[in-house]
Write a protein that holds these residues in place. Structure first.
Motif, mmCIF file in Angstrom:
data_model
loop_
_atom_site.group_PDB
_atom_site.id
_atom_site.type_symbol
_atom_site.label_atom_id
_atom_site.label_comp_id
_atom_site.label_asym_id
_atom_site.label_seq_id
_atom_site.Cartn_x
_atom_site.Cartn_y
_atom_site.Cartn_z
ATOM 1 N N LYS A 21 43.160 49.762 43.188
ATOM 2 C CA LYS A 21 42.002 50.184 42.401
ATOM 3 C C LYS A 21 41.872 49.343 41.144
ATOM 4 C CE LYS A 21 39.708 54.411 40.793
ATOM 5 N NZ LYS A 21 39.821 55.872 40.633
ATOM 6 N N VAL A 22 40.661 48.888 40.863
ATOM 7 C CA VAL A 22 40.344 48.170 39.628
ATOM 8 C C VAL A 22 39.148 48.872 39.003
ATOM 9 C CG1 VAL A 22 39.718 45.974 38.565
ATOM 10 C CG2 VAL A 22 41.138 45.994 40.632
ATOM 11 N N ASP A 23 39.384 49.506 37.859
ATOM 12 C CA ASP A 23 38.370 50.356 37.221
ATOM 13 C C ASP A 23 37.964 51.444 38.210
ATOM 14 O OD1 ASP A 23 38.494 48.824 34.891
ATOM 15 O OD2 ASP A 23 36.998 47.416 35.633
ATOM 16 N N SER A 24 36.676 51.518 38.580
ATOM 17 C CA SER A 24 36.225 52.582 39.497
ATOM 18 C C SER A 24 36.136 52.103 40.940
ATOM 19 C CB SER A 24 34.850 53.105 39.057
ATOM 20 O OG SER A 24 33.893 52.061 39.090
ATOM 21 N N ASP A 76 31.578 52.088 46.244
ATOM 22 C CA ASP A 76 32.801 52.009 45.433
ATOM 23 C C ASP A 76 33.973 51.382 46.178
ATOM 24 O OD1 ASP A 76 31.464 53.145 43.360
ATOM 25 O OD2 ASP A 76 32.236 55.163 43.672
ATOM 26 N N ASN A 77 33.801 51.152 47.488
ATOM 27 C CA ASN A 77 34.856 50.541 48.291
ATOM 28 C C ASN A 77 34.493 49.098 48.616
ATOM 29 O OD1 ASN A 77 37.096 52.595 49.483
ATOM 30 N ND2 ASN A 77 35.197 53.679 49.027
ATOM 31 N N VAL A 78 35.382 48.192 48.248
ATOM 32 C CA VAL A 78 35.148 46.766 48.459
ATOM 33 C C VAL A 78 36.190 46.237 49.441
ATOM 34 C CG1 VAL A 78 35.005 44.498 47.377
ATOM 35 C CG2 VAL A 78 34.260 46.539 46.108
ATOM 36 N N LYS A 79 35.696 45.717 50.575
ATOM 37 C CA LYS A 79 36.603 45.164 51.581
ATOM 38 C C LYS A 79 36.572 43.641 51.484
ATOM 39 C CE LYS A 79 37.526 45.012 56.571
ATOM 40 N NZ LYS A 79 37.061 45.463 57.912
ATOM 41 N N ILE A 80 37.737 43.061 51.181
ATOM 42 C CA ILE A 80 37.862 41.610 51.061
ATOM 43 C C ILE A 80 38.723 41.094 52.210
ATOM 44 C CG2 ILE A 80 38.720 39.700 49.647
ATOM 45 C CD1 ILE A 80 38.166 41.408 47.200
ATOM 46 N N LEU A 81 38.199 40.113 52.907
ATOM 47 C CA LEU A 81 38.902 39.529 54.040
ATOM 48 C C LEU A 81 39.417 38.144 53.673
ATOM 49 C CD1 LEU A 81 39.628 39.860 57.057
ATOM 50 C CD2 LEU A 81 37.349 39.002 57.624
ATOM 51 N N SER A 121 48.505 34.886 52.219
ATOM 52 C CA SER A 121 49.475 35.955 51.934
ATOM 53 C C SER A 121 49.944 35.923 50.488
ATOM 54 C CB SER A 121 50.683 35.846 52.873
ATOM 55 O OG SER A 121 50.267 36.025 54.208
ATOM 56 N N THR A 122 49.971 34.738 49.885
ATOM 57 C CA THR A 122 50.369 34.626 48.477
ATOM 58 C C THR A 122 49.366 35.341 47.579
ATOM 59 O OG1 THR A 122 51.425 32.503 48.940
ATOM 60 C CG2 THR A 122 50.998 33.006 46.631
ATOM 61 N N ILE A 123 48.079 35.237 47.907
ATOM 62 C CA ILE A 123 47.047 35.955 47.140
ATOM 63 C C ILE A 123 47.252 37.460 47.271
ATOM 64 C CG2 ILE A 123 44.564 36.468 47.008
ATOM 65 C CD1 ILE A 123 44.032 33.569 47.804
ATOM 66 N N ALA A 124 47.521 37.922 48.488
ATOM 67 C CA ALA A 124 47.760 39.353 48.707
ATOM 68 C C ALA A 124 48.981 39.825 47.909
ATOM 69 C CB ALA A 124 47.949 39.623 50.198
ATOM 70 N N LYS A 125 50.031 38.999 47.872
ATOM 71 C CA LYS A 125 51.238 39.342 47.102
ATOM 72 C C LYS A 125 50.919 39.442 45.611
ATOM 73 C CE LYS A 125 53.978 36.147 49.128
ATOM 74 N NZ LYS A 125 55.169 35.351 49.457
ATOM 75 N N GLN A 126 50.095 38.520 45.126
ATOM 76 C CA GLN A 126 49.723 38.535 43.704
ATOM 77 C C GLN A 126 48.950 39.801 43.349
ATOM 78 O OE1 GLN A 126 47.849 34.631 43.775
ATOM 79 N NE2 GLN A 126 49.362 33.831 42.352
ATOM 80 N N MET A 127 48.051 40.227 44.223
ATOM 81 C CA MET A 127 47.287 41.454 43.982
ATOM 82 C C MET A 127 48.221 42.667 43.938
ATOM 83 S SD MET A 127 44.216 40.459 43.551
ATOM 84 C CE MET A 127 44.893 38.924 42.911
ATOM 85 N N LYS A 128 49.208 42.670 44.815
ATOM 86 C CA LYS A 128 50.159 43.791 44.843
ATOM 87 C C LYS A 128 51.002 43.818 43.570
ATOM 88 C CE LYS A 128 53.249 46.316 47.838
ATOM 89 N NZ LYS A 128 53.699 46.556 49.216
ATOM 90 N N ILE A 129 51.379 42.650 43.089
ATOM 91 C CA ILE A 129 52.170 42.568 41.854
ATOM 92 C C ILE A 129 51.347 43.024 40.645
ATOM 93 C CG2 ILE A 129 53.252 40.940 40.236
ATOM 94 C CD1 ILE A 129 54.072 39.305 42.806
ATOM 95 N N ILE A 130 50.079 42.584 40.587
ATOM 96 C CA ILE A 130 49.224 42.868 39.429
ATOM 97 C C ILE A 130 48.717 44.309 39.421
ATOM 98 C CG2 ILE A 130 47.040 42.276 38.278
ATOM 99 C CD1 ILE A 130 47.463 39.396 39.408
ATOM 100 N N TYR A 131 48.301 44.808 40.596
ATOM 101 C CA TYR A 131 47.593 46.095 40.628
ATOM 102 C C TYR A 131 48.352 47.237 41.297
ATOM 103 C CZ TYR A 131 43.541 43.293 39.282
ATOM 104 O OH TYR A 131 42.675 42.449 38.626
ATOM 105 N N MET A 132 49.493 46.951 41.921
ATOM 106 C CA MET A 132 50.187 47.997 42.679
ATOM 107 C C MET A 132 51.663 48.139 42.279
ATOM 108 S SD MET A 132 48.567 47.126 46.428
ATOM 109 C CE MET A 132 49.430 48.459 47.266
ATOM 110 N N ASN A 133 51.970 47.736 41.049
ATOM 111 C CA ASN A 133 53.334 47.879 40.524
ATOM 112 C C ASN A 133 54.391 47.126 41.330
ATOM 113 O OD1 ASN A 133 52.496 49.637 38.396
ATOM 114 N ND2 ASN A 133 52.380 51.295 39.903
#
Length: 257
Positions: A172-175, A17-22, A32-44
């Motif tokens: 977290k995305v789904d489970s 259930d844990n996915v590590k993306i490098l 870093s722009t991709i990391a920022k986008q993930m934070k905006i989309i999934y971490m409020n």
């Protein structure tokens, strides 16, 4: 015995259930722009302190951009308009890494940005290190300089700061629980990457499409795309990633166009 088996099964489920993306790639490839986008989309998104940090980064991007252009014009013996002498002196005396872009600085930066000499230098931006946010900052300087300025989503994505060390975000995305690891891409940062190679589910290798005619910041004799090709060869043949999915992300399409 049953408790041991139960513990092993739970540990296996947790790993699945844990996915590590490098995130890997050369410096300035957009990791870093991709990391920022993930934070905006999934971490409020970002909190007040982080927004204030981005405000300072954009101020620094703006001031450092115009100063780099001025220096490059001088190095290439490109004369600026005599009417901009006062503006030139004002900007030269400001500190790009400490001073904020205040409303009184705006007319000076605007005048220099429109100078034919500065524009001639900017047309050759691939020949020297310049923040990729330069054009964006210049076009939005009135907003950036406002005393009550708070960066919006696009501002945050456009803000450019060199990544040093290793940073992680978890969402977290789904489970599934994703851990995304962002690293500095400059040559002197790459020796730190080895500490992140364990238990990686997937590598996203970022390549800036607009880097095809640009030289590296840390090595002005090496083409950035050539460096990316060499680096990808090293990563894809690394023993740590024999069974790891590697995704090539062709980034900076907007700048490429």
């Amino acid at each position: 015995h049953k408790n041991i088996e139960k513990g092993i099964r739970k540990e296996k489920r947790d790993i699945e259930d844990n996915v590590k993306i490098l995130l890997l790639g050369s410096g300035g490839s957009g990791k870093s722009t991709i990391a920022k986008q993930m934070k905006i989309i999934y971490m409020n998104g970002f909190g007040p302190d982080e927004l204030d940090a981005f405000r300072k980064i954009l101020h620094s991007n703006t001031l450092s951009s115009i100063k780099i252009l001025i220096k490059q014009a001088s190095d290439w013996n490109i004369e600026l308009s005599k009417t901009n002498k006062t503006h030139l002196q004002f900007i030269t005396e400001s500190n790009a890494y400490r001073d904020a872009v205040t409303p009184d600085l705006v007319p000076h930066i605007k005048a220099l940005w429109k100078d034919p000499g500065i524009q001639a230098v900017y047309q050759r931006e691939h020949e020297f290190p310049l923040p990729s946010s330069c054009h964006y900052c210049m076009e939005n300087i009135d907003t950036i300089a406002k005393p009550d300025y708070v960066p919006d989503v696009l501002d945050i994505l456009m803000a450019r700061q060199r990544t040093t060390g290793v940073s992680e975000i978890m969402f977290k995305v789904d489970s599934l629980i994703f851990t995304m690891v962002d690293v500095g891409g400059q040559k002197n940062e790459r020796r730190k990457w080895i500490h992140c190679f364990e238990n990686v589910s997937a590598v996203i290798f970022c390549v800036g499409l607009s880097d095809y005619d640009s030289m590296m910041v840390e090595d002005s004799t090496t083409n950035m795309m050539h460096d990316s090709l060499k680096l990808f060869d090293e990563i894809s043949n690394n023993r740590w990633f024999v069974k790891t999915d590697i995704i090539i992300f062709l980034n900076k399409h907007d700048l490429f166009k």
